[in-house]
Design a protein around this motif. Structure first.
Motif, PDB file in Angstrom:
ATOM      1  N   MET A   1      55.304 -28.819  95.366  1.00  0.00           N
ATOM      2  CA  MET A   1      54.049 -28.477  94.705  1.00  0.00           C
ATOM      3  C   MET A   1      53.659 -29.546  93.687  1.00  0.00           C
ATOM      4  O   MET A   1      52.521 -29.963  93.617  1.00  0.00           O
ATOM      5  CB  MET A   1      54.217 -27.123  94.016  1.00  0.00           C
ATOM      6  N   ASN A   2      54.681 -29.988  92.930  1.00  0.00           N
ATOM      7  CA  ASN A   2      54.328 -30.959  91.898  1.00  0.00           C
ATOM      8  C   ASN A   2      54.739 -32.369  92.259  1.00  0.00           C
ATOM      9  O   ASN A   2      55.267 -33.104  91.433  1.00  0.00           O
ATOM     10  CB  ASN A   2      54.930 -30.552  90.556  1.00  0.00           C
ATOM     11  N   LEU A   3      54.499 -32.695  93.513  1.00  0.00           N
ATOM     12  CA  LEU A   3      54.824 -34.044  93.951  1.00  0.00           C
ATOM     13  C   LEU A   3      54.075 -35.075  93.128  1.00  0.00           C
ATOM     14  O   LEU A   3      54.595 -36.133  92.814  1.00  0.00           O
ATOM     15  CB  LEU A   3      54.441 -34.210  95.415  1.00  0.00           C
TER      16      LEU A   3
ATOM     17  N   TYR B   1      55.531 -39.224  90.419  1.00  0.00           N
ATOM     18  CA  TYR B   1      55.358 -40.671  90.273  1.00  0.00           C
ATOM     19  C   TYR B   1      54.390 -41.051  89.159  1.00  0.00           C
ATOM     20  O   TYR B   1      54.415 -42.169  88.675  1.00  0.00           O
ATOM     21  CB  TYR B   1      54.893 -41.297  91.597  1.00  0.00           C
TER      22      TYR B   1
ATOM     23  N   ARG C   1      54.037 -40.000  82.572  1.00  0.00           N
ATOM     24  CA  ARG C   1      53.440 -39.034  81.633  1.00  0.00           C
ATOM     25  C   ARG C   1      52.488 -39.761  80.690  1.00  0.00           C
ATOM     26  O   ARG C   1      52.864 -40.736  80.054  1.00  0.00           O
ATOM     27  CB  ARG C   1      54.545 -38.372  80.805  1.00  0.00           C
TER      28      ARG C   1
ATOM     29  N   TYR D   1      47.315 -37.093  76.290  1.00  0.00           N
ATOM     30  CA  TYR D   1      45.876 -36.912  76.379  1.00  0.00           C
ATOM     31  C   TYR D   1      45.215 -37.697  75.268  1.00  0.00           C
ATOM     32  O   TYR D   1      45.671 -37.664  74.134  1.00  0.00           O
ATOM     33  CB  TYR D   1      45.495 -35.439  76.265  1.00  0.00           C
TER      34      TYR D   1
END
Lengths: 294, 280
Positions: free
Chosen positions: B1-3, B7, B10, B13
């Motif tokens: 799901m969080n593929l 990569y 991070r 914001y």
């Protein structure tokens, strides 16, 4: 396996199918056949037998300008709701698939209308559209414009119904796009990043083509819904003013249960069944072939 | 799901939200607004409907009024009975049929299966006129059974369960047979437990569908005794009844509250169910 054992299996399997078969025959096949038959007959009065009239009922229907107005409304309704809600759904999915502060809330906000009954949604939107005290008009008036009779003006009413339908459906389609986006292989993005492709051209050249099967799937569902969902008309307009928002299935309901004209209702139902048959054929040929490439 | 996050490095914001964030939030606020507005209207006296004054007094009068003017208690009971009955009956009937399609040699099986799939397109509500006649012939008009029965043999349920059953390895079935299980025991002890996620997904989609269904229940019911919430709400808020709007908002919230609360609590399951049930 011996022959008798095979026979036994067959019998057992048939017994397992029996309840479903009886129910489907009663509430799907029999009514379909009866509808087609009824569309070819005129009902007999006072106990006289029904009279076979062939395609006369269809000729009557096609000569009726109201039918064409309703059919046109349904087409406009489909053209008005489907492309916009699909485009919005894709946009929503792209938004919540990326990094976004408060993503959980945003996703929930998009999806919530899906969970509401159409009747409840129509009730809420009724407040917005109401002529004197409605929210939209009081906003317009505060801005110095004169109000619009959103549901009472024949040239605006269908548009108002369409806007509400888009609000109701976009979030539902979003989740299919979201799932498709999450299953796209990430190395495509990596490769395009290395090449320095812009996000815009990555979307149009890679993402969008890869989402084609999802788009077709959503499109089929949207088409079915455009024919099937009429609940909001019961609250918002009752098909009015002057049939400006009447849709095929609502017209069936009106003919059968308000005008007590079951023959016309059956004839329109056959038209709807033909439309659904086209959609079904589309699904089983194009869509199923396409998705095999995935 | 969080593929995706695997990569992407991070990033923090930025202080100023990007254009995309603003657009996403704006759209979200527009989308949630009608529901928030219904909440506002339901909890405030009718005269504040339009001007949305922030310090308007809160009140529960609208709910009391709505509850007094229509038998919502009865509607709840009917809806619960309807939804529970339909989902249970669908589970039983669709499980048996799906098992037959997945594991038994039936002559003409593919044709039969295609016949079942037709119901994916020809819904009971499209055939309301004839279905009404059949329901009335069976004495089912104005009964909860009459509302639910046309939906019990759900092509969709049969299809979903058949897909799931087909993926279950035959070895498990053989093992159960060596233990002395008959077919129904094999179904109950091997297939049904392994298909739990499918049952959950199908169950949630079915619950929300039947909770929300309107046209067929409207046609087949004609009194308080059998009306579900949606039909009750439709009757209640018809313009002819002259009920004021704050009361209608309260009634609307009453009708959607259980499903809405369930959705807020089990959001992930709902979304995944719609997804799982939709991809076919």
């Amino acid at each position: 396996m011996t022959l008798t054992a095979h026979r036994k299996m067959q019998l057992y399997g048939a017994l397992l199918l029996l309840p479903a078969a009886v129910l489907l025959a009663t509430f799907a096949y029999l009514p379909t056949v009866m509808t087609v038959i009824n569309s070819l007959f005129l009902p007999g009065f006072r106990g006289e037998p029904a009279e076979f009239v062939g395609i006369e009922n269809y000729q009557m229907l096609f000569d009726d300008p109201t039918f064409w107005q309703v059919a046109r409304n349904n087409l406009l309704y489909a053209l008005g709701t489907i492309p916009t809600s699909i485009a919005l759904a894709l946009g929503m999915a792209l938004f919540v698939n990326g990094k976004l502060p408060g993503r959980g809330f945003v996703r929930m906000a998009y999806f919530t209308p899906t969970i509401l009954p159409m009747i409840a949604a129509a009730n809420i939107w009724m407040f917005f559209y109401a002529p004197q005290i409605g929210l939209f008009n009081s906003l317009l008036e505060r801005l110095g414009f004169s109000g619009i009779n959103w549901l009472g003006d024949p040239s605006v009413a269908l548009g108002s119904v369409i806007v509400m339908s888009i609000w109701k459906e976009a979030g539902f389609f979003m989740i299919f796009y979201l799932a498709a986006l999450q299953s796209l292989p990430p190395d495509l993005k990596e490769a395009s990043d290395l090449e320095g492709t812009s996000r815009w051209s990555f979307f149009w050249r890679v993402t969008f083509p890869l989402l084609m099967p999802t788009t077709l799937f959503v499109l089929i569902n949207a088409l079915i819904n455009a024919v099937r969902v009429v609940d909001h008309l019961f609250i918002l307009t009752k098909g009015g003013p002057n049939n400006a928002t009447n849709l095929l299935l609502y017209y069936v309901y009106e003919n059968a249960f308000s005008f007590f004209d079951r023959t016309t209702a059956a004839t329109i139902t056959v038209v709807i069944l033909l439309v659904l048959a086209v959609v079904a054929t589309l699904k089983f040929t194009i869509l199923d072939r396409r998705t095999h490439y995935q | 799901m969080n593929l995706a996050s695997a990569y992407t490095p991070r990033v923090r914001y930025p202080v100023l939200p990007s254009l995309e964030t603003v657009a996403a939030w704006l759209l979200a606020l527009i989308w949630i607004f009608p529901l928030l507005y219904a909440f506002w209207a339901a909890f405030h006296p009718g005269e504040f409907m339009v001007n949305l004054e922030p310090f308007a007094p809160l009140t529960l009068d609208n709910f009391i009024e709505a509850w007094a003017q229509a038998p919502f208690g009865r509607y709840y009971l009917n809806t619960f009975a309807l939804v529970a009955g339909v989902v249970l009956a669908q589970f039983v009937v669709c499980t048996l049929a799906a098992f037959a399609f997945a594991r038994f040699p039936i002559p003409g099986k593919n044709v039969l299966f295609m016949l079942v799939l037709i119901q994916l397109f020809v819904f009971p509500e499209v055939l309301i006129v004839e279905n009404y006649r059949i329901a009335s012939g069976l004495g089912l008009v104005n009964t909860i059974t009459g509302i639910g029965l046309p939906y019990v043999a759900s092509a969709f349920g049969i299809f979903l369960l058949r897909q799931t059953f087909k993926t279950i390895p035959r070895e498990l079935e053989d093992a159960a047979r060596i233990e002395g299980c008959n077919w129904l025991e094999i179904l109950w002890k091997v297939y049904v437990p392994l298909a739990k996620p499918t049952y959950l997904a199908y169950g949630l989609v079915s619950i929300s569908h039947h909770w929300n269904n309107f046209l067929w229940p409207l046609v087949v019911t004609n009194s308080v005794e059998s009306r579900p919430l949606t039909v009750g709400l439709g009757v209640f808020s018809a313009p002819e009844t002259g009920v004021n709007w704050a009361t209608v908002s309260a009634a609307t919230l009453l009708s959607i509250a259980p499903l809405l609360v369930a959705f807020l609590l089990f959001q992930r399951q709902f979304v995944q169910s719609f997804l799982r049930a939709g991809i076919r």
